[in-house]
Design a protein around this motif. Structure first.
Motif, PDB file in Angstrom:
ATOM      1  N   TYR A  40      36.557  40.415  29.638  1.00 52.63           N
ATOM      2  CA  TYR A  40      36.386  41.153  30.762  1.00 52.63           C
ATOM      3  C   TYR A  40      37.146  42.429  31.125  1.00 52.63           C
ATOM      4  O   TYR A  40      38.286  42.504  30.667  1.00 52.63           O
ATOM      5  N   VAL A  41      36.440  43.326  31.795  1.00 55.30           N
ATOM      6  CA  VAL A  41      37.508  44.479  32.659  1.00 55.30           C
ATOM      7  C   VAL A  41      37.160  44.347  33.965  1.00 55.30           C
ATOM      8  O   VAL A  41      35.937  44.149  34.426  1.00 55.30           O
ATOM      9  N   CYS A  42      38.096  45.015  34.622  1.00 55.87           N
ATOM     10  CA  CYS A  42      37.818  45.251  36.168  1.00 55.87           C
ATOM     11  C   CYS A  42      38.022  46.568  36.245  1.00 55.87           C
ATOM     12  O   CYS A  42      38.933  47.395  36.134  1.00 55.87           O
ATOM     13  N   SER A  43      36.645  47.094  36.640  1.00 57.85           N
ATOM     14  CA  SER A  43      36.544  48.438  37.211  1.00 57.85           C
ATOM     15  C   SER A  43      37.181  49.074  38.248  1.00 57.85           C
ATOM     16  O   SER A  43      36.617  50.085  38.803  1.00 57.85           O
ATOM     17  N   GLY A  44      37.581  48.367  39.289  1.00 58.80           N
ATOM     18  CA  GLY A  44      38.177  48.537  40.421  1.00 58.80           C
ATOM     19  C   GLY A  44      39.479  47.735  40.917  1.00 58.80           C
ATOM     20  O   GLY A  44      40.091  47.489  39.896  1.00 58.80           O
ATOM     21  N   GLU A  45      39.532  47.787  42.082  1.00 62.77           N
ATOM     22  CA  GLU A  45      40.919  46.792  42.710  1.00 62.77           C
ATOM     23  C   GLU A  45      40.642  45.591  42.036  1.00 62.77           C
ATOM     24  O   GLU A  45      39.645  44.852  42.198  1.00 62.77           O
ATOM     25  N   GLY A  46      41.806  44.914  41.687  1.00 61.87           N
ATOM     26  CA  GLY A  46      42.039  43.730  41.067  1.00 61.87           C
ATOM     27  C   GLY A  46      42.189  42.537  41.915  1.00 61.87           C
ATOM     28  O   GLY A  46      41.852  41.294  41.646  1.00 61.87           O
ATOM     29  N   GLU A  47      42.571  42.712  43.233  1.00 61.89           N
ATOM     30  CA  GLU A  47      43.019  41.312  43.881  1.00 61.89           C
ATOM     31  C   GLU A  47      42.057  40.182  44.344  1.00 61.89           C
ATOM     32  O   GLU A  47      42.222  39.132  43.789  1.00 61.89           O
ATOM     33  N   ASN A  48      40.840  40.996  44.718  1.00 58.67           N
ATOM     34  CA  ASN A  48      39.627  39.813  44.835  1.00 58.67           C
ATOM     35  C   ASN A  48      39.050  39.424  43.432  1.00 58.67           C
ATOM     36  O   ASN A  48      38.622  38.338  43.434  1.00 58.67           O
ATOM     37  N   ALA A  49      38.933  40.415  42.801  1.00 53.29           N
ATOM     38  CA  ALA A  49      38.231  40.255  41.310  1.00 53.29           C
ATOM     39  C   ALA A  49      38.829  39.125  40.330  1.00 53.29           C
ATOM     40  O   ALA A  49      38.051  38.447  39.852  1.00 53.29           O
ATOM     41  N   VAL A  50      40.049  39.432  40.373  1.00 52.36           N
ATOM     42  CA  VAL A  50      40.765  38.525  39.406  1.00 52.36           C
ATOM     43  C   VAL A  50      40.772  36.911  40.139  1.00 52.36           C
ATOM     44  O   VAL A  50      40.510  36.146  39.266  1.00 52.36           O
ATOM     45  N   LEU A  51      40.734  36.844  41.411  1.00 58.92           N
ATOM     46  CA  LEU A  51      40.838  35.549  41.863  1.00 58.92           C
ATOM     47  C   LEU A  51      39.550  35.046  41.626  1.00 58.92           C
ATOM     48  O   LEU A  51      39.315  33.754  41.415  1.00 58.92           O
ATOM     49  N   ALA A  52      38.536  35.874  42.052  1.00 55.81           N
ATOM     50  CA  ALA A  52      37.114  35.218  41.941  1.00 55.81           C
ATOM     51  C   ALA A  52      36.876  34.876  40.444  1.00 55.81           C
ATOM     52  O   ALA A  52      36.312  33.653  39.988  1.00 55.81           O
ATOM     53  N   LEU A  53      37.458  35.645  39.378  1.00 57.38           N
ATOM     54  CA  LEU A  53      37.043  35.348  37.896  1.00 57.38           C
ATOM     55  C   LEU A  53      37.910  34.188  37.554  1.00 57.38           C
ATOM     56  O   LEU A  53      37.454  33.234  36.842  1.00 57.38           O
ATOM     57  N   LEU A  54      39.118  33.919  38.299  1.00 56.49           N
ATOM     58  CA  LEU A  54      40.044  32.658  37.657  1.00 56.49           C
ATOM     59  C   LEU A  54      39.192  31.486  38.211  1.00 56.49           C
ATOM     60  O   LEU A  54      39.137  30.293  37.700  1.00 56.49           O
ATOM     61  N   GLU A  55      38.673  31.505  39.530  1.00 51.03           N
ATOM     62  CA  GLU A  55      38.028  30.519  40.059  1.00 51.03           C
ATOM     63  C   GLU A  55      36.773  30.103  39.505  1.00 51.03           C
ATOM     64  O   GLU A  55      36.164  28.974  39.112  1.00 51.03           O
TER      65      GLU A  55
END
Ligand code: B12
Length: 526
Positions: free
Chosen positions: A107-122
């Protein structure tokens, strides 16, 4: 769920990763940050392997700027050889090049990571790994099939939890051991910038300018031009927490445009800062929009140093090549205001620009020599970051190596006559600058000798003295603050003087890459 965040940065001063860690933790997950400074080995060290085995993360996140691209690519394949754990990359380089980065990772995160990483982990906790995640900002590489995802809508910065200076889930890999920084604060201070005396903080995100060389010119296409601002209360809450660490004696506001805060904000901030924090601090300023009233408010609250990007003293270079619409007359005005306020000035310049003519360079030197002294100066190579208008032009013109930005940063900055003279401008008499400021064809052995001689001696004598004076003046000659700043930063100060003496630059990273290129040529193949 468990998240391991990995940084390969050479120092322990992290911002973005701390935001992600704190946000994910605030939602009840177990998070660890691991710093493996510059890790570029052929095998996964047993220390790192053991740490991963023991923690058993559900997701590993790696943060990278462009300079860390090869180390990130390397450690990802080493982790993938040993573990079946999904890996996500994020950070500035990934925002610039998501399409390339996704080739090497799940996976890559193409923007800010705070919400994206949380959503991916969950998501990983709830869904089967074989299904394709549908999360804003998260691109997926599912067995070689790539799904792109548009950037996440912006969020209010005040909704994020407050980050700490030294969180207790922060670990480091050193001498094949993993150590917790909070348990080894001395080790932390030896790896943090400025000897662990300085907290780096951002109060805004965004920059309204489209300077042709700056990575921001591309990221603003992703994030939008709007500048998001934190409230005074939110910033002071972070600072109060940081203030509890007795080693922190300086605050470094890393905002690209701190002065985008309005007067009301500045007034409230300055009053609160003085009351609760009362530590010296530094900010970045943009010449065209420097406001005297705001500067005075900040000065009164403890502002001691400003960094101002000048980039070039030639209007042609700034306007036509850098798309930076600031006349040098504005720089002169801003320098005047800074000087009157007594804040220490530090001017940043870009050099080694292949589009710059000798006339431009001479104009730059004579313009810089007009600035009010004392001031200090830093030089950086023009770096062709991907996605910027200047890079696109330079690649089309066959001037730029599209890969150079992955490795060339500070090294050998004072190799040329022009760079040496530019570096000397704050320190030598103006008449001498005029005498030395000439085209190559007009230079004689005397000019070349003088430049070499002055460059050698000034760096070892006048420069450190001016630097010290400028800092002490910025601290209003407050003995307590000056002593604390100097003692707190003595290691970086000694290192600078020592490197000046030895005539050495920041070569380590380039040398490390060279060794890796020989040992692991496959890592450098596309
Ligand atoms: C603070 C700062 C630093 C700090 C700390 C950086 C850090 N790791 O946090 C220090 C001083 C160490 C630093 C050093 C350097 N920096 Co710097 N730095 C900045 C600055 C001014 C602000 C960064 C910041 O804190 N932003 C706020 C946070 C919240 O955003 P963020 O870091 O981008 O993180 C978010 C996302 O990227 C993402 N994300 C980040 N990591 C991860 C990880 C995962 C897994 C995921 C999913 C997402 C994710 O989520 C985060 C939260 O939203 C930026 C300019 C800018 N506007 O970005 C330059 C900038 C990032 N730096 C830059 C450069 C070039 C450098 C140096 C190479 C300079 C040099 N010549 O030495 C060094 C490299 C150091 C090293 N690797 O050893 C360039 C990077 C360009 C590029 N293409 O890589 C920038 C963009 C400046 C510029 N305009 O050119 N820097």
């Amino acid at each position: 769920m468990k998240l391991l965040l990995l940084s390969l940065q050479s120092n322990a001063s992290l911002v973005g990763i701390k935001y992600i860690a704190t946000n994910v933790q605030a939602h009840g997950h177990d998070v660890r940050i691991l710093l493996a400074p510059g890790y570029l080995e052929e095998i996964l060290a047993s220390g790192i392997e053991g740490f991963i085995k023991e923690f058993q993360p559900d997701l590993i996140g790696i943060s990278l700027m462009s300079i860390e691209f090869y180390p990130a690519k390397n450690i990802t394949r080493l982790i993938k050889d040993k573990f079946d754990i999904p890996v996500v990359w994020g950070g500035l380089h990934v925002i610039l090049k998501p399409d390339e980065c996704i080739q090497y990772v799940d996976y890559v995160c193409s923007g800010e990571g705070e919400n994206a990483v949380l959503a991916l982990l969950e998501y990983l906790g709830n869904s089967h790994r074989d299904s394709i995640a549908d999360i804003p900002n998260i691109w997926v590489n599912h067995k070689g099939v790539i799904s792109e995802k548009p950037a996440q809508p912006e969020f209010d910065l005040d909704t994020l939890p407050i980050i700490e200076y030294l969180p207790d889930n922060f670990y480091v890999y050193k001498d094949n051991r993993i150590m917790n920084f909070a348990d080894n604060p001395k080790l932390f201070r030896s790896l943090a910038l400025y000897g662990g005396t300085c907290h780096m903080m951002v109060t805004t995100r965004g920059c309204p300018f489209y300077c042709g060389y700056c990575a921001n010119a591309y990221t603003m296409k992703v994030f939008g031009k709007k500048i998001r601002k934190r409230s005074v209360a939110n910033c002071i809450e972070e600072l109060k927490l940081v203030r509890k660490d007795p080693y922190v004696i300086y605050i470094n506001f890393e905002d690209d445009w701190f002065f985008s805060h309005d007067k009301e904000w500045m007034r409230e901030f300055s009053a609160e800062y003085k009351k609760y924090i009362n530590l010296p601090f530094m900010v970045r300023v943009f010449p065209g929009v420097l406001d005297r009233e705001k500067l005075d408010l900040l000065r009164d609250a403890g502002l001691s140093l400003v960094i101002m990007g000048v980039q070039s003293g030639s209007d042609r270079v700034n306007f036509e090549i850098y798309n930076r619409k600031v006349k040098f007359a504005s720089v002169e005005k801003a320098a005047e205001v800074i000087s009157e306020s007594g804040v220490a000035p530090y001017y940043e310049m870009i050099t080694d620009n292949p589009y710059e003519t000798e006339e431009d360079q001479m104009e730059c030197i004579s313009a810089m020599s007009r600035l009010k002294r004392p001031y200090t100066i830093s030089l950086a190579h023009l770096t062709f970051f991907p996605g910027t208008t200047l890079t696109e032009k330079a690649i089309k013109d066959g001037i730029a190596d599209p890969e150079a930005y992955l490795s060339r940063y500070m090294v050998k900055i004072d190799d040329t006559y022009f760079n040496k003279l530019l570096y000397l401008t704050p320190y030598i008499p103006r008449a001498l600058i005029n005498y030395l400021n000439r085209k190559q064809i007009d230079r004689t052995g005397i000019h070349n000798f003088l430049i070499a001689f002055l460059s050698f001696t000034v760096k070892r004598t006048i420069e450190p003295v001016v630097f010290f004076y400028v800092i002490a003046r910025g601290l209003k000659f407050n003995i307590k603050w000056t002593v604390r700043t100097v003692t707190g930063n003595w290691k970086s100060a000694v290192a600078k003087v020592l490197f000046n003496f030895l005539g050495k630059g920041d070569m380590e990273f380039d040398q490390q890459l060279e060794v890796a290129r020989k040992k692991m040529p496959e890592l450098f193949e596309k």
